[in-house]
Write a protein that holds these residues in place. Structure first.
Motif, mmCIF file in Angstrom:
data_model
loop_
_atom_site.group_PDB
_atom_site.id
_atom_site.type_symbol
_atom_site.label_atom_id
_atom_site.label_comp_id
_atom_site.label_asym_id
_atom_site.label_seq_id
_atom_site.Cartn_x
_atom_site.Cartn_y
_atom_site.Cartn_z
ATOM 1 N N UNK A 24 0.840 -1.197 0.000
ATOM 2 C CA UNK A 24 0.000 0.000 0.000
ATOM 3 C C UNK A 24 0.876 1.247 0.000
ATOM 4 N N UNK A 81 -4.432 6.842 1.065
ATOM 5 C CA UNK A 81 -3.889 5.578 0.575
ATOM 6 C C UNK A 81 -4.325 5.299 -0.853
ATOM 7 N N UNK A 82 -3.447 4.613 -1.581
ATOM 8 C CA UNK A 82 -3.846 4.046 -2.852
ATOM 9 C C UNK A 82 -4.635 2.769 -2.615
ATOM 10 N N UNK A 83 -5.071 2.150 -3.719
ATOM 11 C CA UNK A 83 -5.883 0.946 -3.607
ATOM 12 C C UNK A 83 -5.054 -0.299 -3.328
#
Lengths: 113, 113
Positions: free
Chosen positions: A90, A104-106
């Motif tokens: 992440x 956060x990114x996925x």
């Protein structure tokens, strides 16, 4: 919705391959982070950066490396992937100072066979 | 050493019921505390932030409390829904040069119909 993007979302590769996980954010954040998370487990910090040309190792030892040549880009590289590297990675970013919200990114789910 | 402990580790409740998640911390000097919700396979998303002077803050059916004296926070979920099934992570930020973050291990909540 956070403007932070990770690619690929899913990756299955063989042992010994070199891989790079991409992370980009368009929010102009100074601080960027990489976390490793196994299913159902807590997040562990593996790398962070407080700005361009600044990178530090996190709490969890990792064989991966990172670079920060541009503010918006923070890629993570594994020179020779092994099955023990199988995990979710992440990427996150936040502003210097302020209230410190992490965006956060996925995530990138890596499987090494 | 800065630490964040969350309890319970996991929780199963029936839809419509209430629940309370706990977070105890030893981070010093304290800046703020955030609760994040992480859906399975996704990145965490901030639910609420608590600063030193705040005791209670609500975000829809989520209510967070903070007792800075005992260094405890709670997240109360009212009238739970199936979509509340997720991990809830407590993250405490220190008031130092890097605003270092300390993560709790998370509480895994499952809401059953």
């Amino acid at each position: 919705e956070a403007d932070i993007y990770q690619t690929p979302r899913y990756l299955v590769i063989g042992t010994g391959k070199k891989i790079t996980l991409e992370c980009s954010q368009t929010m102009g954040h100074d601080k960027m982070y990489w976390y490793q998370q196994d299913p159902g487990m807590e997040l562990h910090l593996i790398h962070y950066s407080y700005g361009v040309n600044s990178t530090e190792k996190g709490d969890l030892s990792s064989e991966s490396t990172v670079s920060r040549i541009r503010t918006e880009h923070f890629p993570l590289t594994l020179e020779s992937a092994r099955p023990s590297h199988t995990s979710q990675y992440l990427c996150a970013s936040r502003l210097q100072g302020g209230t410190g919200e992490l965006f956060f990114g996925e995530g990138s789910r890596l499987t090494v066979l | 050493k800065n630490q964040v402990e969350q309890s319970p580790q996991s929780l199963i409740i029936l839809e419509g019921k209430n629940c309370t998640l706990q977070c105890n911390y030893t981070v010093s000097p304290f800046s703020n505390l955030r609760w994040y919700k992480q859906d399975t396979g996704r990145g965490p998303v901030s639910l609420t932030i608590m600063t030193f002077s705040e005791n209670t803050k609500s975000n829809g059916r989520y209510t967070a409390t903070l007792d800075a004296d005992t260094k405890q926070s709670s997240l109360h979920i009212t009238a739970s829904q199936l979509s509340d099934s997720a991990s809830y992570i407590c993250v405490v930020s220190a008031k130092n040069a890097g605003n270092m973050l300390t993560f709790g291990g998370g509480t895994r909540l499952m809401v059953k119909p």
